[in-house]
Design an enzyme around this catalytic site. Sequence first.
Site, PDB file in Angstrom:
ATOM      1  N   ASN A  18      41.889  -7.026  10.876  1.00 45.65           N
ATOM      2  CA  ASN A  18      42.700  -7.142   9.537  1.00 45.65           C
ATOM      3  C   ASN A  18      43.290  -8.277   9.302  1.00 45.65           C
ATOM      4  OD1 ASN A  18      44.465  -6.782   7.363  1.00 45.65           O
ATOM      5  ND2 ASN A  18      45.225  -4.948   8.181  1.00 45.65           N
ATOM      6  N   HIS A  69      39.967  -3.504   1.358  1.00 46.67           N
ATOM      7  CA  HIS A  69      40.453  -4.270   2.454  1.00 46.67           C
ATOM      8  C   HIS A  69      40.266  -3.671   3.535  1.00 46.67           C
ATOM      9  CE1 HIS A  69      43.894  -5.842   4.698  1.00 46.67           C
ATOM     10  NE2 HIS A  69      44.715  -4.525   4.826  1.00 46.67           N
ATOM     11  N   CYS A 129      48.898  -7.208   2.646  1.00 41.85           N
ATOM     12  CA  CYS A 129      47.600  -6.957   2.523  1.00 41.85           C
ATOM     13  C   CYS A 129      46.908  -6.762   1.227  1.00 41.85           C
ATOM     14  CB  CYS A 129      47.130  -5.799   3.463  1.00 41.85           C
ATOM     15  SG  CYS A 129      47.457  -5.999   5.105  1.00 41.85           S
TER      16      CYS A 129
END
Length: 324
Positions: free
Chosen positions: A281, A251, A118
């Site tokens: 996500n 993020h 990520c």
Amino acid sequence: MPDFIPVRLTGVGGYLPRDIVSNDDLAAKYGIETSDEWIRTRTGIAQRHIVSGDETTASMAAEAARQALDYAGVSASEVDSIIVATSTPDRVFPAVAVQVQAILGMTKGFGFDISAACSGFVYALATGSALIQSGQAKKVLVIGSEVFSRLLDWSDRGTCVLFGDGAGAVLLEAGGKQGEGILSTHLHSDGTTGDILYVDGAVGCPSTTQHLRMQGREVFRHAVVKLSQAVDEALEANGLTGEDIQWMVPHQANLRIIDGMAKKLALPAERVVVTVDRHANTSAASIPLALNEAVRDGRIRKGDLVLMEALGGGLTWGSALIRM
């Protein structure tokens, strides 16, 4: 040593798969014992996009790249390098970046992928900036593209409800004034924490599940501490405080983590770009997708100071400060 070369961010783009899957759809389609309320209250997620048909990591990355080039008024033939951050490539090789190079019709330059989960986009942004500052490139496409839906164990509601697919891209160019563009990037990793967020195997381990595994509470605990440190590092490196930040583009993992970082910086909610409710996500794609949305709808404007931060499996984490 060559003179310092400023690096501007001149283009943004994004692509989200056609299929939108709500929380209720997840429960019905995959037989997951969950509910819209259970997912929303723990994560802030209401829906996500999932690839279908001919959509792939490379095709999404190429579309996001096209949009970034169009935004900047730059042709693909002018690009010197493509960097794709992804944990879900279509093939072991060639790299997704090389596939994008072919799709865009580029016959010069070079491309490669970065795997930092990520945090991948922040890592790729730092790498693209370094290529320009070293004089090896003048225009670099930096892309995050993921199909995490193909890594999920749909019987594990602790992970499968969290992720979605998509791609985001930015174009970096040499030039501009000092104090504009990418001001600094800060990267970190700690391999001793790799067992709290990982994918169980890959091509080299054929007997494994190749599914994403996560210890959610441990990841949350590390995220709060490590992201705070990365944000402080970025501010200190530039002689700034949280009051100087006009936008945070984090993020998009969990709304509680995002809210916690905003409070640390004393940023009001309207100064934080949030897409986790609609995108879930999307790993390395989440920051460029959120940036693309906020630039195109007029929230983020030229001259604004933008903070980016991310944490992912590895563990990897990092931050970046950009003057748009």
